[in-house]
Design an enzyme around this catalytic site. Sequence first.
Site, PDB file in Angstrom:
ATOM      1  N   GLU A   1      -0.921   4.569   7.013  1.00  0.00           N
ATOM      2  CA  GLU A   1      -0.943   5.961   6.550  1.00  0.00           C
ATOM      3  C   GLU A   1      -0.653   6.963   7.677  1.00  0.00           C
ATOM      4  O   GLU A   1       0.163   7.882   7.482  1.00  0.00           O
ATOM      5  CB  GLU A   1      -2.288   6.264   5.864  1.00  0.00           C
ATOM      6  CG  GLU A   1      -2.377   5.570   4.510  1.00  0.00           C
ATOM      7  CD  GLU A   1      -3.798   5.424   3.978  1.00  0.00           C
ATOM      8  OE1 GLU A   1      -4.728   5.997   4.578  1.00  0.00           O
ATOM      9  OE2 GLU A   1      -3.964   4.732   2.958  1.00  0.00           O
TER      10      GLU A   1
ATOM     11  N   ASP B   1       1.667   6.287  -1.929  1.00  0.00           N
ATOM     12  CA  ASP B   1       0.375   6.454  -1.249  1.00  0.00           C
ATOM     13  C   ASP B   1      -0.678   6.016  -2.261  1.00  0.00           C
ATOM     14  O   ASP B   1      -0.956   6.733  -3.224  1.00  0.00           O
ATOM     15  CB  ASP B   1       0.203   7.931  -0.844  1.00  0.00           C
ATOM     16  CG  ASP B   1      -1.200   8.242  -0.327  1.00  0.00           C
ATOM     17  OD1 ASP B   1      -2.011   7.308  -0.165  1.00  0.00           O
ATOM     18  OD2 ASP B   1      -1.483   9.440  -0.090  1.00  0.00           O
TER      19      ASP B   1
END
Length: 618
Positions: A187, A24
């Site tokens: 995401e 991430d």
Amino acid sequence: MATFTINMKDGSLQKDRDIIIGIDLGTTNSLVAYIKDGEAVCVPDEQGKNVLVPSIVHFADNAAVIVGDAAREYLISDPGNTIYSVKRLMGKSYKDVADIKGFFGYKIIDEDTDSLVKIKVGERFFTPIELSAHILRTLKVRIEQILGSEVSRAVITVPAYFNDNQRQATRDAGKLAGLDVLRIVNEPTAAALAYGIGLDPSERETIAVYDLGGGTFDISILQIHDGIFEVLATSGDTFLGGDDFDKAIIHDWLDQLGMNEVQLHSNKSLSQEIRLQAEMAKKALSSTDNFTGMVAGEAVSMTRSHFETLIAPLVERSLNNCRQALQDAQLGVDKIDKVVMVGGSTRVPAVQKAVAALFEKPVFNSVDPDQVVALGAAIQADVLAGNRRDLLLLDVTPLSLGIETVGGLMDVIIPRNNKVPSKAGRQYTTSVDGQKNLRISVYQGERDLVENNRKLGEFVLGGIPPMPAGLPKIDIQFILNADGILTVKAKELRSGLAQEIDIRPSYGISEEDMARMLLDSIQHAQSDMKIRGVLEARNEANNLLLSGNKFLQQNASILSPEETEQTQTLLQQLKEATQTEDKDLIHQAIETLNDYTSPLAHRAMDVNILKAMKGSKI
Ligand code: AMP
């Protein structure tokens, strides 16, 4: 799982070919995760405590590069050499970021406004890709130390609204860090996967992913079916997050202390102290009802209910984005099966309550909201490693794609929020007799006139065999592939003549630009509609004028002098009408001309057919 290792001659780390890591790469913090004993886990620092790596890079005078917590120390003491929020600059040109450059404490430059930005550190220049690569390298080292083997393959997450350039820049950053980026994943998709949503191929559901971080807010609506994650809509605010909650507390405390902002900003250590205390208060109020602290030697306090009043307008702003996304997806809240919470700021109970109330259902918040995206990326990586059933991921076009037609009108071929990959086409023709070339200009945007939209590229379909206007049949196809690359194909169907281009915009479009373009289209909807009406009527009238004059020339012998004169008068009236901005007047003139000439046209046709049957030439 078949693992084989390659022994490195120099005694360095072994390569573990099967490990694919999930990353991430965040605006504020970045994380790396992998599957350990069948479970997704984030990798902590050497002390085994913190899994977050602040996305901050510091350049020391001796050229040493520091990333993460250690770099954060320099935000105040050496801001010009300390780079944060680099994700906001990925795939952007100077023009894209001109409006927000005041937000950064470091220098963003470019002499050419259309090319990608660079960041000046001392006498050196870095691209956002190079800076992100430093963060990725740190994450790579972190996991390699834990695993004791070299890692070279990764899945990296990006916001659902990232365009092709921003995705490519992220891939490039991975490559530069020595990572083969197998997939860029949205995401919200990763967050859903972390909850196991979508892993069962028979599952069919629609979910909302509400992501409120430190500085940005995103809402995405995903539809999941047959293991496919399709983004139906995205919305958000690039400057809304937990930092704004902190600011709301700071303002309140300044009142309590009888101070103003100027006094605060002139005192660096005080502003730092109050900021830290405010963030501490906010975090404490997620689990307690009262907070008391000290600022500048004086006691300050905050109750949860007062904090909730202070942040209510900010929370409401995020809810408005949610409403917008629902509207774009053409869904009511009753059609949303699950709501997933992402980002540290969703720990605020008032945020959870407000989101649950809007969507009329409890939210999913059991997974750590800071880790949920990285954990999902690790699950996606596991899928790619062949350990789970493969999943397909689909994206969405953030803005409509189309071409310019006569009069400068935008003709949308792939509408905004359409799923990617996608394919659409339409047929066009020429507007002038004997027209040999057709210019195809491709635009992105929501306005009715192309001059208000963003040009992506153009090409000319040349060498069309001479034909009367309206006769050539030109088929235009838009093919948008999974990587967001648009191929535009044009083919003249009578001659088989064809031409195509791939559009890779030379620079990315910012979220701010996208938001502005959408807002503009809403604000100008009425006037745009009016202009479109006039232009379309004018185009129709011009075609009629052309064919009307041709008809008079070709059928002079069939028409009486009165008929010729009356047709000429009506053509003249139509011509005059096209010079006005009055759509109704133009339509009226078209109708009058058509009414008068259609019996004449029928007669002319009969006579011509008769002549042809007699063998005479027409
Ligand atoms: P992210 O960008 O997702 O890492 O989110 C970071 C934001 O979450 C920052 O503004 C933090 O202050 C905020 N945050 C972290 N923990 C909490 C908490 N317990 N309560 C409220 N906000 C928090």
